[in-house]
Scaffold this active site. Structure first.
Site, PDB file in Angstrom:
ATOM      1  N   HIS A   1       0.466   4.392  -2.507  1.00  0.00           N
ATOM      2  CA  HIS A   1       0.232   5.766  -2.033  1.00  0.00           C
ATOM      3  C   HIS A   1       1.368   6.704  -2.428  1.00  0.00           C
ATOM      4  CE1 HIS A   1      -3.220   5.170   1.092  1.00  0.00           C
ATOM      5  NE2 HIS A   1      -3.421   4.504  -0.008  1.00  0.00           N
TER       6      HIS A   1
ATOM      7  N   ASN B   1      -3.753   8.636   4.715  1.00  0.00           N
ATOM      8  CA  ASN B   1      -2.568   8.042   5.345  1.00  0.00           C
ATOM      9  C   ASN B   1      -2.552   8.126   6.868  1.00  0.00           C
ATOM     10  OD1 ASN B   1      -1.330   7.299   2.899  1.00  0.00           O
ATOM     11  ND2 ASN B   1      -0.464   9.349   2.629  1.00  0.00           N
TER      12      ASN B   1
ATOM     13  N   HIS C   1      -6.190  -5.854  -2.424  1.00  0.00           N
ATOM     14  CA  HIS C   1      -6.968  -6.060  -1.198  1.00  0.00           C
ATOM     15  C   HIS C   1      -7.210  -7.540  -0.905  1.00  0.00           C
ATOM     16  CE1 HIS C   1      -8.792  -1.696  -1.157  1.00  0.00           C
ATOM     17  NE2 HIS C   1      -7.486  -1.726  -0.977  1.00  0.00           N
TER      18      HIS C   1
ATOM     19  N   ARG D   1       0.817  -1.214   0.000  1.00  0.00           N
ATOM     20  CA  ARG D   1       0.000   0.000   0.000  1.00  0.00           C
ATOM     21  C   ARG D   1       0.855   1.269   0.000  1.00  0.00           C
ATOM     22  NH1 ARG D   1      -3.709   2.594   4.358  1.00  0.00           N
ATOM     23  NH2 ARG D   1      -5.314   3.598   3.080  1.00  0.00           N
TER      24      ARG D   1
HETATM   25  C1  HEM Z   1      -9.295   1.276  -5.901  1.00  0.00           C
HETATM   26  C2  HEM Z   1      -9.265   2.178  -4.959  1.00  0.00           C
HETATM   27  C3  HEM Z   1      -8.789   1.903  -3.554  1.00  0.00           C
HETATM   28  C4  HEM Z   1      -9.404   2.280  -2.410  1.00  0.00           C
HETATM   29  C5  HEM Z   1     -10.691   3.093  -2.304  1.00  0.00           C
HETATM   30  C6  HEM Z   1      -8.623   1.778  -1.318  1.00  0.00           C
HETATM   31  C7  HEM Z   1      -8.911   1.991   0.021  1.00  0.00           C
HETATM   32  C8  HEM Z   1      -8.292   1.357   1.067  1.00  0.00           C
HETATM   33  C9  HEM Z   1      -8.659   1.514   2.449  1.00  0.00           C
HETATM   34  C10 HEM Z   1      -9.772   2.409   2.953  1.00  0.00           C
HETATM   35  C11 HEM Z   1      -7.856   0.705   3.186  1.00  0.00           C
HETATM   36  C12 HEM Z   1      -7.877   0.528   4.703  1.00  0.00           C
HETATM   37  C13 HEM Z   1      -7.128   1.666   5.363  1.00  0.00           C
HETATM   38  C14 HEM Z   1      -7.270   1.685   6.879  1.00  0.00           C
HETATM   39  O1  HEM Z   1      -7.841   0.781   7.461  1.00  0.00           O
HETATM   40  O2  HEM Z   1      -6.779   2.650   7.486  1.00  0.00           O
HETATM   41  C15 HEM Z   1      -6.960   0.045   2.268  1.00  0.00           C
HETATM   42  C16 HEM Z   1      -5.997  -0.869   2.624  1.00  0.00           C
HETATM   43  C17 HEM Z   1      -5.143  -1.461   1.730  1.00  0.00           C
HETATM   44  N1  HEM Z   1      -5.011  -1.154   0.390  1.00  0.00           N
HETATM   45 FE1  HEM Z   1      -6.301  -0.074  -0.712  1.00  0.00          FE
HETATM   46  N2  HEM Z   1      -7.546   1.092  -1.803  1.00  0.00           N
HETATM   47  C18 HEM Z   1      -7.601   1.144  -3.168  1.00  0.00           C
HETATM   48  C19 HEM Z   1      -6.671   0.614  -4.046  1.00  0.00           C
HETATM   49  C20 HEM Z   1      -5.556  -0.077  -3.658  1.00  0.00           C
HETATM   50  C21 HEM Z   1      -4.469  -0.454  -4.540  1.00  0.00           C
HETATM   51  C22 HEM Z   1      -4.373  -0.065  -6.014  1.00  0.00           C
HETATM   52  C23 HEM Z   1      -3.583  -1.167  -3.797  1.00  0.00           C
HETATM   53  C24 HEM Z   1      -2.283  -1.802  -4.213  1.00  0.00           C
HETATM   54  C25 HEM Z   1      -2.064  -2.320  -5.401  1.00  0.00           C
HETATM   55  C26 HEM Z   1      -4.114  -1.247  -2.458  1.00  0.00           C
HETATM   56  C27 HEM Z   1      -3.543  -1.929  -1.418  1.00  0.00           C
HETATM   57  C28 HEM Z   1      -4.037  -1.945  -0.126  1.00  0.00           C
HETATM   58  C29 HEM Z   1      -3.527  -2.828   0.900  1.00  0.00           C
HETATM   59  C30 HEM Z   1      -2.493  -3.915   0.697  1.00  0.00           C
HETATM   60  C31 HEM Z   1      -4.216  -2.518   2.079  1.00  0.00           C
HETATM   61  C32 HEM Z   1      -4.009  -3.143   3.463  1.00  0.00           C
HETATM   62  C33 HEM Z   1      -2.877  -2.414   4.161  1.00  0.00           C
HETATM   63  C34 HEM Z   1      -2.540  -2.923   5.555  1.00  0.00           C
HETATM   64  O3  HEM Z   1      -3.086  -3.931   6.006  1.00  0.00           O
HETATM   65  O4  HEM Z   1      -1.699  -2.268   6.203  1.00  0.00           O
HETATM   66  N3  HEM Z   1      -5.285  -0.544  -2.405  1.00  0.00           N
HETATM   67  N4  HEM Z   1      -7.235   0.476   0.980  1.00  0.00           N
END
Ligand code: HEM
Ligand SMILES: *[C@@H]1O[C@H](CO)[C@@H](O)[C@H](O)[C@H]1NC(C)=O
Ligand SMILES: *[C@@H]1O[C@H](CO)[C@@H](O)[C@H](O)[C@H]1NC(C)=O
Ligand SMILES: *[C@@H]1O[C@H](CO)[C@@H](O)[C@H](O)[C@H]1NC(C)=O
Ligand SMILES: *[C@@H]1O[C@H](CO)[C@@H](O)[C@H](O)[C@H]1NC(C)=O
Ligand SMILES: *[C@@H]1O[C@H](CO)[C@@H](O)[C@H](O)[C@H]1NC(C)=O
Length: 315
Positions: free
Chosen positions: A56, A81, A181, A52
């Site tokens: 970002h 973030n 995800h 992530r």
């Molecule tokens: C398509 C639009 C996307 C939205 C709206 C989105 C939104 C989010 C949100 C809200 C979270 C949780 C944050 C939290 O709990 O504080 C998250 C976690 C995460 N996102 Fe996304 N995301 C998107 C695309 C992506 C992309 C493109 C990637 C990587 C290729 C990605 C990888 C991740 C990962 C791996 C997590 C988990 C991080 C952790 O456990 O520390 N996301 N995302």
């Protein structure tokens, strides 16, 4: 002397390349992999957090390491973030490892790209040929982080537009990268609006499976919004295609996840969700390609690098 000459040759190249550090720091990938592997043995989730961070970084002024910068304009302080992005201390540890082996050679933006790659691979995901040679930016962009990073509450059309704004212009890019995800966690604050008082006519989001809804309600109830649930309830730390199978079964966690399958006008994204849920191989192949494309988002052009783009030496 020989290594200094090879380093200059690397610096003069305009495009990212797979072997950028072959002359100066051939062990760079192994060093990053070793640290990510050690950290993930203690905390498997860290693979997701590192993936992530690279995402970002790339969506704000290109993949230039700016997500790591501190200060009043820090991207760390932006809504997507704050209390959310994780893994900064791991990046610092990797940087320290690399400084010992090859001082002043490997950029922080490249560390993020490598850490994401190994985070994916060590979670069971695909390997891909990560391209290297990024220059580190010197300025952060907090407002850019607020405006460019997608929110889980916005409609799919608007998310697709944000991808297009950084040069990721296909539905495939959005759907396949959302497959990130398949690993990691999200806080209740980011999905609890789906669990109660969801709309005038429905308390629970009608596109959320009832038994998942009830377990999420117990998880989130009475908390401060910081409790976390797996983005892929089926296999939280395994990089596989269960994320897409979940969406087809109304078991997506975030509204933006489920919207890829259930949203109004989601026909194109829905077809891809079905294809990836049927074929892990196709998901893995497209994911690797899309990661290379995302990693190529440049500060100067949105995507790709013009021939005139010179990579300066590392400090
Ligand atoms: C398509 C639009 C996307 C939205 C709206 C989105 C939104 C989010 C949100 C809200 C979270 C949780 C944050 C939290 O709990 O504080 C998250 C976690 C995460 N996102 Fe996304 N995301 C998107 C695309 C992506 C992309 C493109 C990637 C990587 C290729 C990605 C990888 C991740 C990962 C791996 C997590 C988990 C991080 C952790 O456990 O520390 N996301 N995302
Ligand atoms: C910050 O990001 C926005 C949105 O991408 C961009 O328009 C703006 O020029 C950036 N500002 C700086 C100082 O890089
Ligand atoms: C995406 O953008 C590239 C470069 O601008 C272009 O060549 C390609 O045709 C575009 N693809 C789509 C599906 O719009
Ligand atoms: C439920 O949502 C409506 C409309 O958004 C709002 O007016 C109402 O205060 C909410 N009720 C609760 C208990 O949150
Ligand atoms: C979550 O934790 C952070 C950091 O400890 C805290 O500032 C915040 O108030 C907590 N609650 C929510 C809803 O974010
Ligand atoms: C989606 O597909 C349905 C039929 O499967 C069709 O009626 C509808 O118009 C399509 N929607 C869009 C936005 O293409």
């Amino acid at each position: 002397m020989l290594s200094a000459v090879l380093c200059l040759a690397a610096v003069a190249r305009a495009q990212l390349t797979g072997d950028f550090y072959a002359g100066c720091c051939p062990q760079a990938g192994d060093i990053v992999r070793a640290r990510v592997s050690a950290v993930m043995k203690a905390e498997p989730r860290m693979g997701a957090s590192l993936l992530r961070l690279h995402f970002h970084d790339c969506f704000v002024n290109g993949c230039d390491g700016s997500v790591l910068l501190d200060g009043s304009d820090s991207e760390k302080l932006a809504a997507p973030n704050m209390n959310s992005a994780r893994g900064f201390e791991v990046v610092d540890a990797i940087k320290a490892d690399l400084e010992k082996a090859c001082p002043g050679v490997v950029s922080c933006a490249d560390i993020l790209a490598l850490a994401a790659k190994y985070g994916v691979q060590l979670s069971g995901g695909p390997g891909y040929n990560v391209l290297l040679g990024r220059r580190d930016g010197l300025v952060a962009n907090k407002s850019g982080a607020n405006s460019n990073l997608p929110s889980p509450f916005e409609p799919i059309d608007s998310i697709i537009q944000k991808f297009a704004n950084v040069g990721l212009n296909t539905t495939t890019d959005v759907v396949v990268l959302s497959g990130g995800h398949t690993i990691g966690r999200a806080r209740c604050a980011l999905f609890s609006s789906r669990l109660s008082n969801c709309s005038a006519t429905s308390s629970v989001d009608p596109t959320l499976d009832a038994s998942l809804a009830s377990s999420l309600q117990s998880l989130c109830q009475g908390g401060d919004g910081n409790q976390t649930a797996a983005l892929d309830a089926n296999s939280a730390d395994a990089f596989d295609n269960h994320y897409f199978q979940n969406l087809a079964a109304q078991k997506g966690l975030l509204a933006s996840d489920q919207g890829l399958f259930s949203g109004s006008g989601a026909n194109a994204t829905k077809a891809l969700v079905q294809a990836y849920s049927a074929s892990k191989e196709r998901f893995f192949c497209d994911f690797g390609r899309a990661m290379v494309k995302m990693g190529n988002i440049s500060p100067l052009t949105g995507i790709g690098r013009p021939d005139s783009y010179q990579l300066p030496g590392r400090q």
